[in-house]
Scaffold this active site. Structure first.
Site, PDB file in Angstrom:
ATOM      1  N   HIS A   1       0.441  -0.634   0.195  1.00 31.38           N
ATOM      2  CA  HIS A   1      -0.088  -0.058   0.125  1.00 31.38           C
ATOM      3  C   HIS A   1       1.148   1.177  -0.239  1.00 31.38           C
ATOM      4  CE1 HIS A   1      -3.856  -1.954   1.666  1.00 31.38           C
ATOM      5  NE2 HIS A   1      -3.465  -1.971   0.615  1.00 31.38           N
ATOM      6  N   ASP A  48       1.470   4.242   1.643  1.00 34.08           N
ATOM      7  CA  ASP A  48       1.722   4.863   2.679  1.00 34.08           C
ATOM      8  C   ASP A  48       3.164   4.167   3.474  1.00 34.08           C
ATOM      9  OD1 ASP A  48      -1.000   2.680   2.971  1.00 34.08           O
ATOM     10  OD2 ASP A  48      -0.370   3.990   5.043  1.00 34.08           O
ATOM     11  N   HIS A  49       3.182   3.136   2.380  1.00 34.71           N
ATOM     12  CA  HIS A  49       3.834   2.279   3.677  1.00 34.71           C
ATOM     13  C   HIS A  49       5.675   2.196   2.184  1.00 34.71           C
ATOM     14  CE1 HIS A  49       1.853   0.443   6.853  1.00 34.71           C
ATOM     15  NE2 HIS A  49       1.245   0.936   6.135  1.00 34.71           N
ATOM     16  N   HIS A  78      -4.126  -8.299   5.609  1.00 30.66           N
ATOM     17  CA  HIS A  78      -4.645  -7.383   5.563  1.00 30.66           C
ATOM     18  C   HIS A  78      -5.262  -7.848   4.561  1.00 30.66           C
ATOM     19  CE1 HIS A  78      -4.364  -3.264   6.017  1.00 30.66           C
ATOM     20  NE2 HIS A  78      -4.054  -3.208   4.875  1.00 30.66           N
ATOM     21  N   ASP A 100       0.335  -3.274   8.563  1.00 25.16           N
ATOM     22  CA  ASP A 100      -1.481  -3.376   8.695  1.00 25.16           C
ATOM     23  C   ASP A 100      -1.619  -4.225   9.435  1.00 25.16           C
ATOM     24  OD1 ASP A 100      -0.157  -1.001   8.099  1.00 25.16           O
ATOM     25  OD2 ASP A 100      -2.129  -0.375   6.996  1.00 25.16           O
ATOM     26  N   HIS A 108       0.195   4.297  13.659  1.00 24.27           N
ATOM     27  CA  HIS A 108      -1.656   4.406  12.189  1.00 24.27           C
ATOM     28  C   HIS A 108      -2.245   4.550  12.380  1.00 24.27           C
ATOM     29  CE1 HIS A 108      -2.527   1.909   8.564  1.00 24.27           C
ATOM     30  NE2 HIS A 108      -1.216   2.241   7.538  1.00 24.27           N
TER      31      HIS A 108
END
Length: 314
Positions: free
Chosen positions: A75, A77-78, A153, A223, A281
């Site tokens: 993802h 944002d990672h 996830h 996550d 997070h």
């Protein structure tokens, strides 16, 4: 050269620097997910959201000490900060190889970016595939091991467990001198071996040494829907970072989006018998994360909110 009898007991540095602890939506308070584990002069980067290289600079972390990057999942944002960081390292004249441990699809995503933005690289980027379904050793050197943690996830995702290798036992200088033990035998004794004198007398290791310091451990879980079955791998972990995207009033939303609540993270820390819980997070809906802290501390008192530029010493 220092005498082997004068070595003092000490612990090597082992610390975590929080570069970003926000969720996918950008806010003016948090950067996207990124952390640095530092030990024995080396930096290990966990996740690389946008702005990671800026945070590296802000925290005065040495780019040259970064050799391995661990990406939990793909993802944005990672990992959206990767190409910028790789480019910056090239501009700085890096020549040492850089290892990126990540789920397999990163290779097909990153290669076109490298070909277009970094056609003339001074150093080699080596992509190492993580099997996100397994708990297994994915990196080790003389002082530390890194193990994968299978998370749950929306896409393949892995957490990471950093474990110091055991410290050597400490010599008792008065005993070493009294029995006239030669220098060549000292390392084996520090490793736990007994020693036999020329006359055949066996000296037990407990007579010649004292206990070493306890090795330390750090776990990163983000996550994920909370995974209680992982607790068996994380028993007595010194510090556990676990995502706490939502409060308990949004438990249904957490489950639907494959995230955890602060309460669930705290329960997991309790099951792990963790020394300390770090939560992060955070969903962008929370302007004050203390509501998440309060929920977690009702179950696991030694919980800390993470914030950018925090340095947690183990």
């Amino acid at each position: 050269m220092r005498s082997p009898f004068l070595l003092k007991k000490y612990m090597e540095n082992f610390e975590v620097t929080i570069l970003g602890c926000g969720c996918a939506l950008p806010t003016n308070r948090h950067f996207n997910a990124s952390q640095v584990v530092s030990t024995r002069g080396k930096h290990f980067l966990i996740d690389c959201g946008e702005g990671t290289q800026i945070q590296f600079r802000k925290n005065k972390l040495h780019f040259g000490r970064l050799g391995h990057i661990f990406i939990s999942h793909l993802h944005g944002d990672h990992f959206f900060g990767l190409i910028g960081l790789i480019s910056t390292l090239n501009l700085l004249g890096r020549t040492a190889q850089l290892y990126i441990h990540a789920p397999a699809p990163l290779k097909e995503i990153l290669k076109p970016q490298l070909d277009f933005f970094c056609p003339e690289m001074n150093y080699e980027v080596i992509l190492v595939e993580i099997d996100t379904t397994l708990h297994q050793l994915i990196y080790e050197d003389r002082s530390i091991e890194v193990w994968s943690l299978p998370l749950h996830h929306k896409m393949p995702c892995s957490g990471f467990l950093f474990k110091e290798k055991p410290y050597k036992r400490h010599l008792r200088p008065e005993k070493i001198k009294f029995f006239n033990i030669p220098n060549y035998a000292l390392n084996d004794i520090k490793e736990g071996a007994d020693y036999t004198l020329p006359d055949g007398t066996l000296l037990p290791n407990s007579l010649l040494t004292t206990d070493a310091e306890k090795s330390r451990s750090y776990a990163y879980c983000s996550d994920t829907i909370v995974q209680p079955q992982l607790a068996k791998y994380l028993q007595n972990v010194d510090v556990l970072y676990h995502e706490a995207t939502f409060g308990k009033d949004k438990e249904a939303l957490a489950y639907a989006t494959y995230h955890s609540t602060a309460e669930q993270a705290a329960q997991f820390a309790k099951e792990c018998h963790a020394g300390k819980l770090l939560i992060g997070h955070y969903s962008a809906r929370y302007e004050d994360e203390n509501v998440l802290l309060s929920e977690a501390q009702c179950i696991f008192q030694n919980t800390m909110l993470t914030s950018e530029n925090d340095v947690i010493k183990l």
